[in-house]
Motif scaffolding. Structure first.
Motif, PDB file in Angstrom:
ATOM      1  N   HIS A  19      45.639  34.335  43.211  1.00 28.81           N
ATOM      2  CA  HIS A  19      45.855  33.171  42.665  1.00 28.81           C
ATOM      3  C   HIS A  19      45.359  33.061  41.141  1.00 28.81           C
ATOM      4  O   HIS A  19      44.214  33.502  40.905  1.00 28.81           O
ATOM      5  N   GLU A  20      46.046  32.460  40.119  1.00 26.01           N
ATOM      6  CA  GLU A  20      45.768  32.403  38.916  1.00 26.01           C
ATOM      7  C   GLU A  20      45.599  30.976  38.432  1.00 26.01           C
ATOM      8  O   GLU A  20      46.250  30.313  38.594  1.00 26.01           O
ATOM      9  N   PHE A  21      44.705  30.672  37.420  1.00 27.38           N
ATOM     10  CA  PHE A  21      44.380  29.384  36.947  1.00 27.38           C
ATOM     11  C   PHE A  21      43.990  29.644  35.589  1.00 27.38           C
ATOM     12  O   PHE A  21      43.372  30.770  35.050  1.00 27.38           O
ATOM     13  N   ASP A  22      44.262  28.959  34.950  1.00 24.76           N
ATOM     14  CA  ASP A  22      44.000  28.724  33.336  1.00 24.76           C
ATOM     15  C   ASP A  22      43.296  27.568  33.034  1.00 24.76           C
ATOM     16  O   ASP A  22      43.740  26.310  33.614  1.00 24.76           O
ATOM     17  N   PHE A  23      42.239  27.783  32.054  1.00 25.26           N
ATOM     18  CA  PHE A  23      41.464  26.569  31.605  1.00 25.26           C
ATOM     19  C   PHE A  23      41.295  26.503  30.059  1.00 25.26           C
ATOM     20  O   PHE A  23      41.222  27.607  29.587  1.00 25.26           O
ATOM     21  N   VAL A  45      40.252  30.245  28.918  1.00 25.57           N
ATOM     22  CA  VAL A  45      39.625  30.831  30.229  1.00 25.57           C
ATOM     23  C   VAL A  45      40.720  31.113  31.252  1.00 25.57           C
ATOM     24  O   VAL A  45      41.257  30.377  31.693  1.00 25.57           O
ATOM     25  N   SER A  46      41.016  32.386  31.823  1.00 24.39           N
ATOM     26  CA  SER A  46      41.842  32.622  32.451  1.00 24.39           C
ATOM     27  C   SER A  46      41.003  33.213  33.728  1.00 24.39           C
ATOM     28  O   SER A  46      40.259  34.203  33.798  1.00 24.39           O
ATOM     29  N   VAL A  47      41.487  32.809  34.955  1.00 26.06           N
ATOM     30  CA  VAL A  47      40.738  33.247  36.028  1.00 26.06           C
ATOM     31  C   VAL A  47      41.891  33.586  37.236  1.00 26.06           C
ATOM     32  O   VAL A  47      42.790  32.929  37.571  1.00 26.06           O
ATOM     33  N   ILE A  48      41.619  34.905  37.712  1.00 29.59           N
ATOM     34  CA  ILE A  48      42.326  35.358  38.678  1.00 29.59           C
ATOM     35  C   ILE A  48      41.334  35.549  40.116  1.00 29.59           C
ATOM     36  O   ILE A  48      40.394  36.103  40.082  1.00 29.59           O
ATOM     37  N   MET A  49      41.759  34.817  40.960  1.00 34.35           N
ATOM     38  CA  MET A  49      41.247  34.674  42.155  1.00 34.35           C
ATOM     39  C   MET A  49      41.640  35.507  43.303  1.00 34.35           C
ATOM     40  O   MET A  49      42.937  35.061  43.710  1.00 34.35           O
ATOM     41  N   ALA A  50      40.989  36.215  44.105  1.00 32.76           N
ATOM     42  CA  ALA A  50      41.408  36.778  45.397  1.00 32.76           C
ATOM     43  C   ALA A  50      40.995  36.204  46.398  1.00 32.76           C
ATOM     44  O   ALA A  50      39.550  36.138  46.545  1.00 32.76           O
ATOM     45  N   ARG A  51      41.769  35.187  47.111  1.00 30.16           N
ATOM     46  CA  ARG A  51      41.024  34.671  48.254  1.00 30.16           C
ATOM     47  C   ARG A  51      41.324  35.395  49.674  1.00 30.16           C
ATOM     48  O   ARG A  51      42.332  35.913  49.885  1.00 30.16           O
ATOM     49  N   GLU A  52      40.156  35.514  50.067  1.00 27.28           N
ATOM     50  CA  GLU A  52      39.975  36.197  51.375  1.00 27.28           C
ATOM     51  C   GLU A  52      39.551  35.097  52.436  1.00 27.28           C
ATOM     52  O   GLU A  52      39.195  33.884  52.020  1.00 27.28           O
ATOM     53  N   GLU A  53      39.400  35.321  53.776  1.00 28.91           N
ATOM     54  CA  GLU A  53      39.080  34.534  54.634  1.00 28.91           C
ATOM     55  C   GLU A  53      37.601  33.792  54.360  1.00 28.91           C
ATOM     56  O   GLU A  53      37.601  32.641  54.514  1.00 28.91           O
ATOM     57  N   ARG A  54      36.667  34.534  54.190  1.00 28.88           N
ATOM     58  CA  ARG A  54      35.455  34.050  53.840  1.00 28.88           C
ATOM     59  C   ARG A  54      34.600  34.249  52.360  1.00 28.88           C
ATOM     60  O   ARG A  54      33.492  34.237  52.267  1.00 28.88           O
ATOM     61  N   MET A  55      35.630  34.586  51.382  1.00 28.12           N
ATOM     62  CA  MET A  55      35.303  34.798  50.026  1.00 28.12           C
ATOM     63  C   MET A  55      36.110  34.721  49.093  1.00 28.12           C
ATOM     64  O   MET A  55      37.383  34.775  49.412  1.00 28.12           O
ATOM     65  N   HIS A  59      37.713  36.752  38.723  1.00 25.83           N
ATOM     66  CA  HIS A  59      37.636  37.623  37.747  1.00 25.83           C
ATOM     67  C   HIS A  59      38.060  36.802  36.285  1.00 25.83           C
ATOM     68  O   HIS A  59      39.221  36.177  36.359  1.00 25.83           O
ATOM     69  N   PHE A  60      37.146  36.490  35.652  1.00 26.01           N
ATOM     70  CA  PHE A  60      37.417  35.655  34.351  1.00 26.01           C
ATOM     71  C   PHE A  60      37.491  36.447  33.207  1.00 26.01           C
ATOM     72  O   PHE A  60      37.048  37.601  33.013  1.00 26.01           O
ATOM     73  N   LYS A  84      35.107  39.737  29.657  1.00 21.59           N
ATOM     74  CA  LYS A  84      35.541  39.627  31.124  1.00 21.59           C
ATOM     75  C   LYS A  84      34.365  39.576  31.949  1.00 21.59           C
ATOM     76  O   LYS A  84      33.263  40.196  31.663  1.00 21.59           O
ATOM     77  N   GLU A  85      34.401  38.777  32.998  1.00 24.59           N
ATOM     78  CA  GLU A  85      33.301  38.323  33.831  1.00 24.59           C
ATOM     79  C   GLU A  85      33.679  38.548  35.286  1.00 24.59           C
ATOM     80  O   GLU A  85      34.953  38.273  35.520  1.00 24.59           O
ATOM     81  N   ARG A  86      32.795  38.673  36.247  1.00 16.97           N
ATOM     82  CA  ARG A  86      33.375  38.635  37.576  1.00 16.97           C
ATOM     83  C   ARG A  86      32.237  37.901  38.474  1.00 16.97           C
ATOM     84  O   ARG A  86      31.187  37.770  38.181  1.00 16.97           O
ATOM     85  N   LEU A  87      32.755  36.810  39.433  1.00 20.15           N
ATOM     86  CA  LEU A  87      31.875  36.094  40.155  1.00 20.15           C
ATOM     87  C   LEU A  87      32.370  36.300  41.627  1.00 20.15           C
ATOM     88  O   LEU A  87      33.665  36.222  42.036  1.00 20.15           O
TER      89      LEU A  87
END
Length: 175
Positions: A19-23, A45-55, A59-60, A84-87
């Motif tokens: 999923h992608e989000f822009d701020f 700020v662009s955030v690409i989020m990989a959604r998994e079951e418990r995580m 990627h910013f 770029k940063e990762r959380l």
């Protein structure tokens, strides 16, 4: 950041996958932070989020400019922040920091607040030395009055007799 923080992602209803989000971070964002050295700024700020079951794997990508005080003359100077940063956010039984890039939040949470992370990443991307750039002739674009005063103080420092005595001792030790 408040509960109405626009830098939140509600992940509960999102399907597994990417999923992608822009701020857009602006002056109002920095005004909410106490004791910040950032005076103003605009950062995409662009955030690409990989959604998994418990995580959540976030990627910013940050790109913009912020205004801070010049290290030399203390006047405002605009510096670039790009990177770029990762959380990684894991779902667990309580809030805690597993490492600097892995956070655990309760599995009852349904949103993740990104504001504090965005602020931290902007700080990490700022240059260590923040000074006005030089012009085409190699002259500082800092406040000329401050530069003049700094030169006067440096000259006065070099003319003090006690420094000359110390310099003589230093020369003697090196011989």
């Amino acid at each position: 950041m408040s509960r109405t923080d626009p830098y939140q992602i509600a992940f509960t209803g999102l399907a597994p996958g990417t999923h992608e989000f822009d701020f857009q971070v602006g002056d109002a964002f920095f005004e909410q932070v106490e004791d910040t050295e950032i005076l103003a700024g605009t950062v995409a700020v662009s955030v690409i989020m990989a959604r998994e079951e418990r995580m959540l794997d976030l990627h910013f990508t940050l790109d913009g400019k912020v205004t801070v005080s010049c290290d030399r003359c203390n006047e405002p100077v605009e510096v670039e922040v790009t990177g770029k940063e990762r959380l990684i956010i894991k779902l667990g039984d309580r809030y805690f920091e597993e490492s600097e890039d892995v956070q655990v939040i309760p599995d009852t949470a349904h949103m993740v607040a990104l504001g504090p992370f965005i602020y931290e990443y902007i700080h990490l991307l700022m240059p260590v030395r923040r000074v006005h750039p030089e012009d085409e002739q190699g002259n500082s674009q800092c406040n000329p009055e401050v530069i003049k005063k700094l030169k006067e103080l440096a000259e006065r420092h070099m003319q003090e007799p006690r420094w000359e005595v110390l310099n003589q001792l230093k020369k003697k030790d090196n011989q």
